[in-house]
Design a protein around this motif. Structure first.
Motif, mmCIF file in Angstrom:
data_model
loop_
_atom_site.group_PDB
_atom_site.id
_atom_site.type_symbol
_atom_site.label_atom_id
_atom_site.label_comp_id
_atom_site.label_asym_id
_atom_site.label_seq_id
_atom_site.Cartn_x
_atom_site.Cartn_y
_atom_site.Cartn_z
ATOM 1 N N VAL A 97 0.370 -1.197 0.169
ATOM 2 C CA VAL A 97 -0.001 -0.008 -0.143
ATOM 3 C C VAL A 97 0.921 1.078 -0.377
ATOM 4 O O VAL A 97 0.953 1.947 -0.951
ATOM 5 C CB VAL A 97 -1.169 -0.167 1.296
ATOM 6 N N LEU A 98 2.198 1.550 0.342
ATOM 7 C CA LEU A 98 2.967 2.639 0.222
ATOM 8 C C LEU A 98 3.654 2.631 -0.449
ATOM 9 O O LEU A 98 4.167 4.012 -0.467
ATOM 10 C CB LEU A 98 3.665 2.460 2.104
ATOM 11 N N VAL A 99 3.642 1.664 -1.006
ATOM 12 C CA VAL A 99 4.794 1.359 -2.320
ATOM 13 C C VAL A 99 4.265 2.130 -3.481
ATOM 14 O O VAL A 99 3.736 2.675 -4.538
ATOM 15 C CB VAL A 99 4.758 0.183 -2.573
ATOM 16 N N ARG A 100 2.272 1.536 -3.984
ATOM 17 C CA ARG A 100 1.130 1.752 -4.087
ATOM 18 C C ARG A 100 1.225 3.532 -4.510
ATOM 19 O O ARG A 100 1.139 3.916 -5.127
ATOM 20 C CB ARG A 100 0.222 0.880 -4.200
ATOM 21 N N THR A 101 0.691 4.376 -3.227
ATOM 22 C CA THR A 101 1.103 5.410 -2.995
ATOM 23 C C THR A 101 2.284 6.325 -3.426
ATOM 24 O O THR A 101 1.741 7.047 -3.475
ATOM 25 C CB THR A 101 0.663 5.644 -1.546
ATOM 26 N N GLU A 102 3.362 5.649 -2.604
ATOM 27 C CA GLU A 102 4.467 6.695 -3.956
ATOM 28 C C GLU A 102 4.345 6.855 -5.436
ATOM 29 O O GLU A 102 4.522 7.256 -6.241
ATOM 30 C CB GLU A 102 5.837 5.824 -2.942
ATOM 31 N N VAL A 103 3.929 5.309 -5.695
ATOM 32 C CA VAL A 103 4.578 5.300 -7.396
ATOM 33 C C VAL A 103 2.897 5.986 -7.863
ATOM 34 O O VAL A 103 3.879 6.794 -8.645
ATOM 35 C CB VAL A 103 3.375 3.834 -7.894
ATOM 36 N N PHE A 104 1.737 5.922 -6.705
ATOM 37 C CA PHE A 104 1.308 7.456 -7.050
ATOM 38 C C PHE A 104 0.976 9.233 -7.639
ATOM 39 O O PHE A 104 1.037 9.493 -8.350
ATOM 40 C CB PHE A 104 -0.220 7.049 -6.708
ATOM 41 N N ASP A 105 1.866 9.025 -6.302
ATOM 42 C CA ASP A 105 2.979 10.282 -6.169
ATOM 43 C C ASP A 105 3.274 10.710 -7.780
ATOM 44 O O ASP A 105 3.925 11.947 -8.195
ATOM 45 C CB ASP A 105 3.408 10.492 -4.792
ATOM 46 N N LEU A 106 4.808 9.583 -7.680
ATOM 47 C CA LEU A 106 5.641 9.820 -8.731
ATOM 48 C C LEU A 106 5.289 10.282 -10.321
ATOM 49 O O LEU A 106 4.910 11.029 -10.784
ATOM 50 C CB LEU A 106 6.311 8.530 -8.902
ATOM 51 N N ILE A 107 3.546 9.897 -10.747
ATOM 52 C CA ILE A 107 2.962 9.527 -11.531
ATOM 53 C C ILE A 107 2.368 11.027 -11.525
ATOM 54 O O ILE A 107 1.990 12.040 -12.904
ATOM 55 C CB ILE A 107 1.198 8.594 -11.835
ATOM 56 N N ARG A 108 1.983 11.567 -10.032
ATOM 57 C CA ARG A 108 0.784 12.612 -10.217
ATOM 58 C C ARG A 108 2.338 13.699 -10.354
ATOM 59 O O ARG A 108 1.665 14.873 -11.706
ATOM 60 C CB ARG A 108 0.474 12.762 -8.780
ATOM 61 N N ARG A 109 3.494 13.572 -10.152
ATOM 62 C CA ARG A 109 4.262 15.187 -10.706
ATOM 63 C C ARG A 109 4.950 14.409 -12.073
ATOM 64 O O ARG A 109 6.186 15.144 -12.030
ATOM 65 C CB ARG A 109 5.273 14.864 -9.638
ATOM 66 N N GLY A 110 4.552 13.380 -12.467
ATOM 67 C CA GLY A 110 4.952 13.054 -13.905
ATOM 68 C C GLY A 110 6.570 13.143 -13.841
ATOM 69 O O GLY A 110 7.307 13.261 -14.646
ATOM 70 N N LYS A 111 6.780 12.460 -13.050
ATOM 71 C CA LYS A 111 8.285 11.143 -12.871
ATOM 72 C C LYS A 111 8.088 9.839 -13.422
ATOM 73 O O LYS A 111 9.640 9.238 -13.961
ATOM 74 C CB LYS A 111 8.832 10.984 -11.421
ATOM 75 N N VAL A 112 6.823 9.714 -13.993
ATOM 76 C CA VAL A 112 7.180 8.313 -14.705
ATOM 77 C C VAL A 112 7.066 8.109 -16.103
ATOM 78 O O VAL A 112 5.802 8.603 -16.900
ATOM 79 C CB VAL A 112 5.514 6.905 -13.604
ATOM 80 N N LYS A 113 7.216 7.513 -16.870
ATOM 81 C CA LYS A 113 7.855 7.378 -17.607
ATOM 82 C C LYS A 113 6.718 6.141 -18.812
ATOM 83 O O LYS A 113 6.704 5.445 -19.029
ATOM 84 C CB LYS A 113 9.535 8.175 -18.555
ATOM 85 N N PHE A 114 7.488 4.623 -17.599
ATOM 86 C CA PHE A 114 6.469 3.300 -17.375
ATOM 87 C C PHE A 114 6.063 2.738 -16.517
ATOM 88 O O PHE A 114 7.174 2.877 -15.184
ATOM 89 C CB PHE A 114 8.126 2.326 -17.954
ATOM 90 N N LEU A 115 5.080 2.141 -17.031
ATOM 91 C CA LEU A 115 4.434 1.791 -15.443
ATOM 92 C C LEU A 115 4.280 0.149 -15.578
ATOM 93 O O LEU A 115 3.828 0.335 -16.643
ATOM 94 C CB LEU A 115 3.178 2.175 -15.137
ATOM 95 N N VAL A 116 4.984 -0.398 -14.530
ATOM 96 C CA VAL A 116 5.048 -1.964 -14.764
ATOM 97 C C VAL A 116 3.978 -2.646 -14.042
ATOM 98 O O VAL A 116 4.455 -2.107 -12.789
ATOM 99 C CB VAL A 116 5.771 -2.450 -15.026
ATOM 100 N N THR A 117 3.023 -3.028 -14.381
ATOM 101 C CA THR A 117 1.526 -3.415 -13.535
ATOM 102 C C THR A 117 1.565 -5.239 -13.928
ATOM 103 O O THR A 117 1.751 -5.865 -14.696
ATOM 104 C CB THR A 117 0.629 -3.241 -12.947
ATOM 105 N N TYR A 118 0.138 -5.635 -13.093
ATOM 106 C CA TYR A 118 -0.301 -7.059 -13.196
ATOM 107 C C TYR A 118 -1.511 -6.986 -12.522
ATOM 108 O O TYR A 118 -2.320 -5.961 -11.996
ATOM 109 C CB TYR A 118 0.177 -8.459 -12.244
ATOM 110 N N PRO A 119 -2.547 -7.950 -13.210
ATOM 111 C CA PRO A 119 -4.359 -7.520 -13.514
ATOM 112 C C PRO A 119 -4.584 -7.947 -11.860
ATOM 113 O O PRO A 119 -5.654 -7.037 -11.477
ATOM 114 C CB PRO A 119 -4.730 -8.867 -14.035
ATOM 115 N N GLU A 120 -3.711 -8.029 -10.843
ATOM 116 C CA GLU A 120 -4.382 -8.174 -9.834
ATOM 117 C C GLU A 120 -4.065 -6.327 -8.919
ATOM 118 O O GLU A 120 -5.069 -5.967 -8.068
ATOM 119 C CB GLU A 120 -3.536 -8.713 -8.332
#
Length: 120
Positions: A97-120
């Protein structure tokens, strides 16, 4: 190595097809090792939008993320599931949950060029 691969005719053909579609879905055959991650990194570098790769499961996503990180560094992020799967019950995983929050914050700030995930 990426610059050499970028000059390849096959890469140009793939990126032309990739660019012509609003939502690219494709499968590469006869690829080995980190070739798919290399191609993904080159496409992400060529096009300005954020890219998302949804892999079959957590393990495939982790391997792809590790390969892609070698080519793209911190601009690639892995979005894990919020839950830890336990037989008979689903428990929230506080670390994920903490990692997800950090990733969403990075996306919001435009720092993520490529997001890797899986269906779950």
């Amino acid at each position: 190595m990426l610059k050499i691969f970028q000059k390849c005719d096959a890469f140009e053909k793939i990126t032309t097809e990739y660019n012509s579609l609003s939502s690219f879905k494709g499968r590469l055959r006869n690829s080995a090792g980190s070739q798919v991650a290399m191609l993904a990194a080159l496409c992400a570098d060529k096009f300005a939008d954020m890219h998302i790769a949804i892999l079959a499961d957590r393990e495939d996503a982790a391997y792809f993320y590790n390969d892609l990180s070698l080519f793209m560094g911190k601009s690639v992020q892995l979005l894990p599931s919020s839950y830890r799967r336990v037989i008979g019950a689903d428990e929230k995983d506080a670390d994920s949950v903490l990692v997800r929050t950090e990733v969403f914050d990075l996306i919001r700030r435009g720092k993520v060029k490529f997001l890797v995930t899986y269906p779950e």
